[in-house]
Scaffold this motif. Sequence first.
Motif, short mmCIF file in Angstrom:
data_model
loop_
_atom_site.label_atom_id
_atom_site.label_comp_id
_atom_site.label_asym_id
_atom_site.label_seq_id
_atom_site.Cartn_x
_atom_site.Cartn_y
_atom_site.Cartn_z
N LEU A 150 0.83 -1.20 0.00
CA LEU A 150 0.00 0.00 0.00
C LEU A 150 0.86 1.25 0.00
O LEU A 150 0.56 2.24 -0.68
N CYS A 151 1.98 1.21 0.75
CA CYS A 151 2.88 2.37 0.77
C CYS A 151 3.55 2.55 -0.59
O CYS A 151 3.70 3.68 -1.08
N VAL A 152 3.95 1.43 -1.19
CA VAL A 152 4.58 1.49 -2.51
C VAL A 152 3.58 2.05 -3.53
O VAL A 152 3.93 2.87 -4.38
N ALA A 153 2.32 1.60 -3.42
CA ALA A 153 1.30 2.07 -4.36
C ALA A 153 1.10 3.58 -4.25
O ALA A 153 0.88 4.25 -5.25
N GLU A 154 1.19 4.12 -3.02
CA GLU A 154 1.04 5.56 -2.85
C GLU A 154 2.16 6.31 -3.57
O GLU A 154 1.97 7.42 -4.07
N VAL A 155 3.35 5.70 -3.60
CA VAL A 155 4.47 6.31 -4.34
C VAL A 155 4.21 6.24 -5.83
O VAL A 155 4.39 7.21 -6.57
N LEU A 156 3.74 5.07 -6.29
CA LEU A 156 3.52 4.88 -7.73
C LEU A 156 2.43 5.80 -8.27
O LEU A 156 2.45 6.16 -9.45
N LEU A 157 1.49 6.18 -7.43
CA LEU A 157 0.42 7.09 -7.86
C LEU A 157 0.97 8.42 -8.35
O LEU A 157 0.33 9.11 -9.14
N ARG A 158 2.16 8.77 -7.91
CA ARG A 158 2.77 10.05 -8.26
C ARG A 158 3.72 9.96 -9.45
O ARG A 158 4.38 10.93 -9.80
N LEU A 159 3.76 8.79 -10.07
CA LEU A 159 4.67 8.58 -11.19
C LEU A 159 3.91 8.39 -12.50
O LEU A 159 2.72 8.10 -12.50
N ASP A 160 4.62 8.55 -13.62
CA ASP A 160 4.03 8.30 -14.93
C ASP A 160 4.01 6.80 -15.21
O ASP A 160 4.82 6.04 -14.65
N PRO A 161 3.10 6.33 -16.10
CA PRO A 161 3.00 4.90 -16.41
C PRO A 161 4.32 4.22 -16.78
O PRO A 161 4.60 3.12 -16.30
N PRO A 162 5.19 4.81 -17.63
CA PRO A 162 6.45 4.13 -17.94
C PRO A 162 7.33 3.93 -16.70
O PRO A 162 8.00 2.90 -16.57
#
Length: 295
Positions: A30-42
Amino acid sequence: MGAWVSGLLGVDGAAAAGPAAVGLGDLPELCVAEVLLRLDPPEICRLARLNHAFRGAAGADFVWEAKLPENYRYLMELVGCGEEGKRRRQRAGKEIYARLARPVPFGDGTKEFWLDKSSGRICMALSSKALVITGIDDRRYWQHMPTSESRFRSVAYLQQIWWFEVVGEVDFCFPVGTYSLYFRVHLGKFYKRFGHRHYSLEHVHGWDKKPVHFQLSTSDGQNAVSQCYLNEPGSWVLYHVGNFVASKPDQLMKLKFSMAQIDCTHTKGGLCVDSVLIYPKGKGFQQERVVRSQK
């Protein structure tokens, strides 16, 4: 900083040994997902290769749904219909994103849209066969020319005509944003010889006499008018018609647009009309020479 990273990951990139050691693999998904939400798809796809935690988080539906246009359900309706379409709409967020990132044909296959893989924003292309071209059925003036240089594998080539007019329209629910519309054309007839690209100026004439006029209008009252001389032979050029703003993603917007040079005091010819392109306004989408028309 380097010593800290080495201590965190260990010499070989794995978590360091010891009861107090903490590695990236120990982060909750869940913490990792919160980081990924702020990144672009690539960037999400690249980080998914790090370890199990990142791979699991990168597959989370809410991560990919955040990257999809707000009206992605409408877009998926255009992917298919009936039971097959229903199954497609029930896919996970990552699968939906991947499907919409590939061209989705509509309008009898003469039009298509897709998501830009990096930004998740809508792009669209309309082939020359989706446009109303004056005299297109008369082979004395026009011919459809097959080519690998068009995403639709065919362009309309003008040999000579007095009245030049190309008109098109499209109805679509555009996600919220500002978009630019272009005509993609080529001055001169191109061909390949011994593996090399060449072009002929045999029929090119008349475009330096008067400018070509471009128009764009939308069903909610937006308008753009511009003009430009065609004077760049030998390469594909995107002539900018104008911009429009979409503010209601669930409401159909009708676009009407045209390209015309109807001064009948002279003939004009030697022009290839490939398509009309609609890109989100901004850098990074146009991959060819762009000409900004004069108002």
